[in-house]
Design a protein around this motif. Structure first.
Motif, PDB file in Angstrom:
ATOM      1  N   LEU A   1      38.808   9.181   7.639  1.00  0.00           N
ATOM      2  CA  LEU A   1      39.353  10.251   6.804  1.00  0.00           C
ATOM      3  C   LEU A   1      39.421   9.858   5.335  1.00  0.00           C
ATOM      4  O   LEU A   1      39.154  10.682   4.448  1.00  0.00           O
ATOM      5  CB  LEU A   1      40.744  10.655   7.312  1.00  0.00           C
ATOM      6  N   MET A   2      39.732   8.606   5.052  1.00  0.00           N
ATOM      7  CA  MET A   2      39.778   8.182   3.654  1.00  0.00           C
ATOM      8  C   MET A   2      38.368   8.021   3.099  1.00  0.00           C
ATOM      9  O   MET A   2      38.130   8.232   1.906  1.00  0.00           O
ATOM     10  CB  MET A   2      40.582   6.894   3.520  1.00  0.00           C
ATOM     11  N   ARG A   3      37.432   7.648   3.947  1.00  0.00           N
ATOM     12  CA  ARG A   3      36.035   7.599   3.514  1.00  0.00           C
ATOM     13  C   ARG A   3      35.561   9.011   3.159  1.00  0.00           C
ATOM     14  O   ARG A   3      34.855   9.221   2.170  1.00  0.00           O
ATOM     15  CB  ARG A   3      35.168   7.003   4.627  1.00  0.00           C
ATOM     16  N   ALA A   4      35.946   9.980   3.985  1.00  0.00           N
ATOM     17  CA  ALA A   4      35.598  11.376   3.715  1.00  0.00           C
ATOM     18  C   ALA A   4      36.249  11.853   2.420  1.00  0.00           C
ATOM     19  O   ALA A   4      35.630  12.581   1.629  1.00  0.00           O
ATOM     20  CB  ALA A   4      36.034  12.258   4.871  1.00  0.00           C
ATOM     21  N   THR A   5      37.484  11.429   2.192  1.00  0.00           N
ATOM     22  CA  THR A   5      38.189  11.808   0.965  1.00  0.00           C
ATOM     23  C   THR A   5      37.459  11.285  -0.263  1.00  0.00           C
ATOM     24  O   THR A   5      37.242  12.017  -1.237  1.00  0.00           O
ATOM     25  CB  THR A   5      39.630  11.250   0.989  1.00  0.00           C
TER      26      THR A   5
ATOM     27  N   VAL B   1      45.938  17.890   9.233  1.00  0.00           N
ATOM     28  CA  VAL B   1      46.810  17.215   8.261  1.00  0.00           C
ATOM     29  C   VAL B   1      45.979  16.729   7.080  1.00  0.00           C
ATOM     30  O   VAL B   1      46.367  16.881   5.915  1.00  0.00           O
ATOM     31  CB  VAL B   1      47.550  16.031   8.928  1.00  0.00           C
ATOM     32  N   TRP B   2      44.829  16.145   7.384  1.00  0.00           N
ATOM     33  CA  TRP B   2      43.958  15.639   6.320  1.00  0.00           C
ATOM     34  C   TRP B   2      43.502  16.757   5.387  1.00  0.00           C
ATOM     35  O   TRP B   2      43.519  16.594   4.156  1.00  0.00           O
ATOM     36  CB  TRP B   2      42.752  14.938   6.944  1.00  0.00           C
TER      37      TRP B   2
ATOM     38  N   GLU C   1      46.221  19.392  -1.358  1.00  0.00           N
ATOM     39  CA  GLU C   1      47.306  19.006  -2.250  1.00  0.00           C
ATOM     40  C   GLU C   1      46.804  18.064  -3.348  1.00  0.00           C
ATOM     41  O   GLU C   1      47.238  18.150  -4.506  1.00  0.00           O
ATOM     42  CB  GLU C   1      48.427  18.315  -1.451  1.00  0.00           C
ATOM     43  N   MET C   2      45.889  17.190  -3.006  1.00  0.00           N
ATOM     44  CA  MET C   2      45.313  16.288  -4.000  1.00  0.00           C
ATOM     45  C   MET C   2      44.489  17.074  -5.020  1.00  0.00           C
ATOM     46  O   MET C   2      44.569  16.830  -6.232  1.00  0.00           O
ATOM     47  CB  MET C   2      44.433  15.249  -3.303  1.00  0.00           C
TER      48      MET C   2
ATOM     49  N   GLN D   1      48.770   7.023   2.501  1.00  0.00           N
ATOM     50  CA  GLN D   1      50.038   6.703   3.162  1.00  0.00           C
ATOM     51  C   GLN D   1      50.405   7.770   4.184  1.00  0.00           C
ATOM     52  O   GLN D   1      50.816   7.465   5.314  1.00  0.00           O
ATOM     53  CB  GLN D   1      51.150   6.572   2.122  1.00  0.00           C
ATOM     54  N   ARG D   2      50.248   9.032   3.820  1.00  0.00           N
ATOM     55  CA  ARG D   2      50.588  10.127   4.729  1.00  0.00           C
ATOM     56  C   ARG D   2      49.641  10.178   5.921  1.00  0.00           C
ATOM     57  O   ARG D   2      50.071  10.452   7.055  1.00  0.00           O
ATOM     58  CB  ARG D   2      50.580  11.452   3.961  1.00  0.00           C
TER      59      ARG D   2
END
Length: 208
Positions: free
Chosen positions: A114-118, A175-176, A182-183, A195-196
């Motif tokens: 998910l962070m890689r996708a972000t 959630v992601w 929000e980001m 963190q979330r």
């Protein structure tokens, strides 16, 4: 609002007006290339001006195809948005195949994905914002949620997932998406999102 098909639109100044082969279900190499050009053109326009910049005529001109051809591949702008999203997920899946997450837990591997996708989406924030917002309001069936859920299950080692596991992975994907929005609105930093997501993954995938 869905954009109606336009079979009678003149195809003047078109570089290529060949229609995709629907009956066979198999596109030729040139049709694959044409479709890819269209999707890349749409993504480039959205990255500069959001979905509003993805006018069908402008996309057709940038891709070098007739407007009628574009409509045969993508009957509406939302179909085109979905295709751009699918292309982004394809890139993410390729990244995962080349460099699989190495965390010891299913939750850790899901966070990695998910962070890689972000990071990938935030390289083009206007495109990311346009795509995510459009998918939320989509009037066509989108593969986004199912594909992200499937990817999370795959890296979690759940190729034969139960209904509950599918629901839990889907909830994490949701959630992601919320945190990403929000980001994009300036209400979250990258660190806060991570963190979330770590907290949500730890709770939702605790029994994986």
């Amino acid at each position: 609002m869905r954009i109606p098909t336009a079979p009678a639109v003149p195809e003047q100044r078109a570089v290529d007006s060949e229609a995709p082969s629907v009956s066979s279900g198999v596109r030729t190499r040139s049709q694959h290339q044409r479709r890819k050009r269209i999707v890349q053109a749409a993504a480039a326009l959205a990255s500069r001006g959001g979905v509003e910049a993805m006018q069908m005529r402008t996309v057709a001109e940038r891709a070098g195809v007739a407007l009628g051809t574009l409509y045969r591949y993508f009957p509406s702008k939302m179909d085109l948005v979905v295709a751009v999203v699918s292309e982004e997920i394809d890139l993410l899946e390729s990244s995962i195949e080349r460099r699989p997450p190495s965390a010891a837990t299913a939750a850790g591997r899901a966070v990695d994905v998910l962070m890689r996708a972000t990071r990938g989406l935030m390289r083009e924030p206007e495109l990311a914002d346009a795509l995510i917002r459009s998918l939320i309001l989509a009037e066509v069936e989108t593969p986004f949620g199912d594909r992200m859920t499937g990817l999370l299950l795959r890296v979690s080692g759940r190729d034969q997932a139960t209904e509950e596991e599918v629901a839990l992975a889907g909830s994490l994907a949701s959630v992601w998406v919320h945190e990403l929005l929000e980001m994009l609105r300036g209400r979250r930093t990258y660190e806060q999102i991570q963190q979330r997501i770590e907290i949500a993954a730890g709770r939702l995938l605790a029994d994986f």
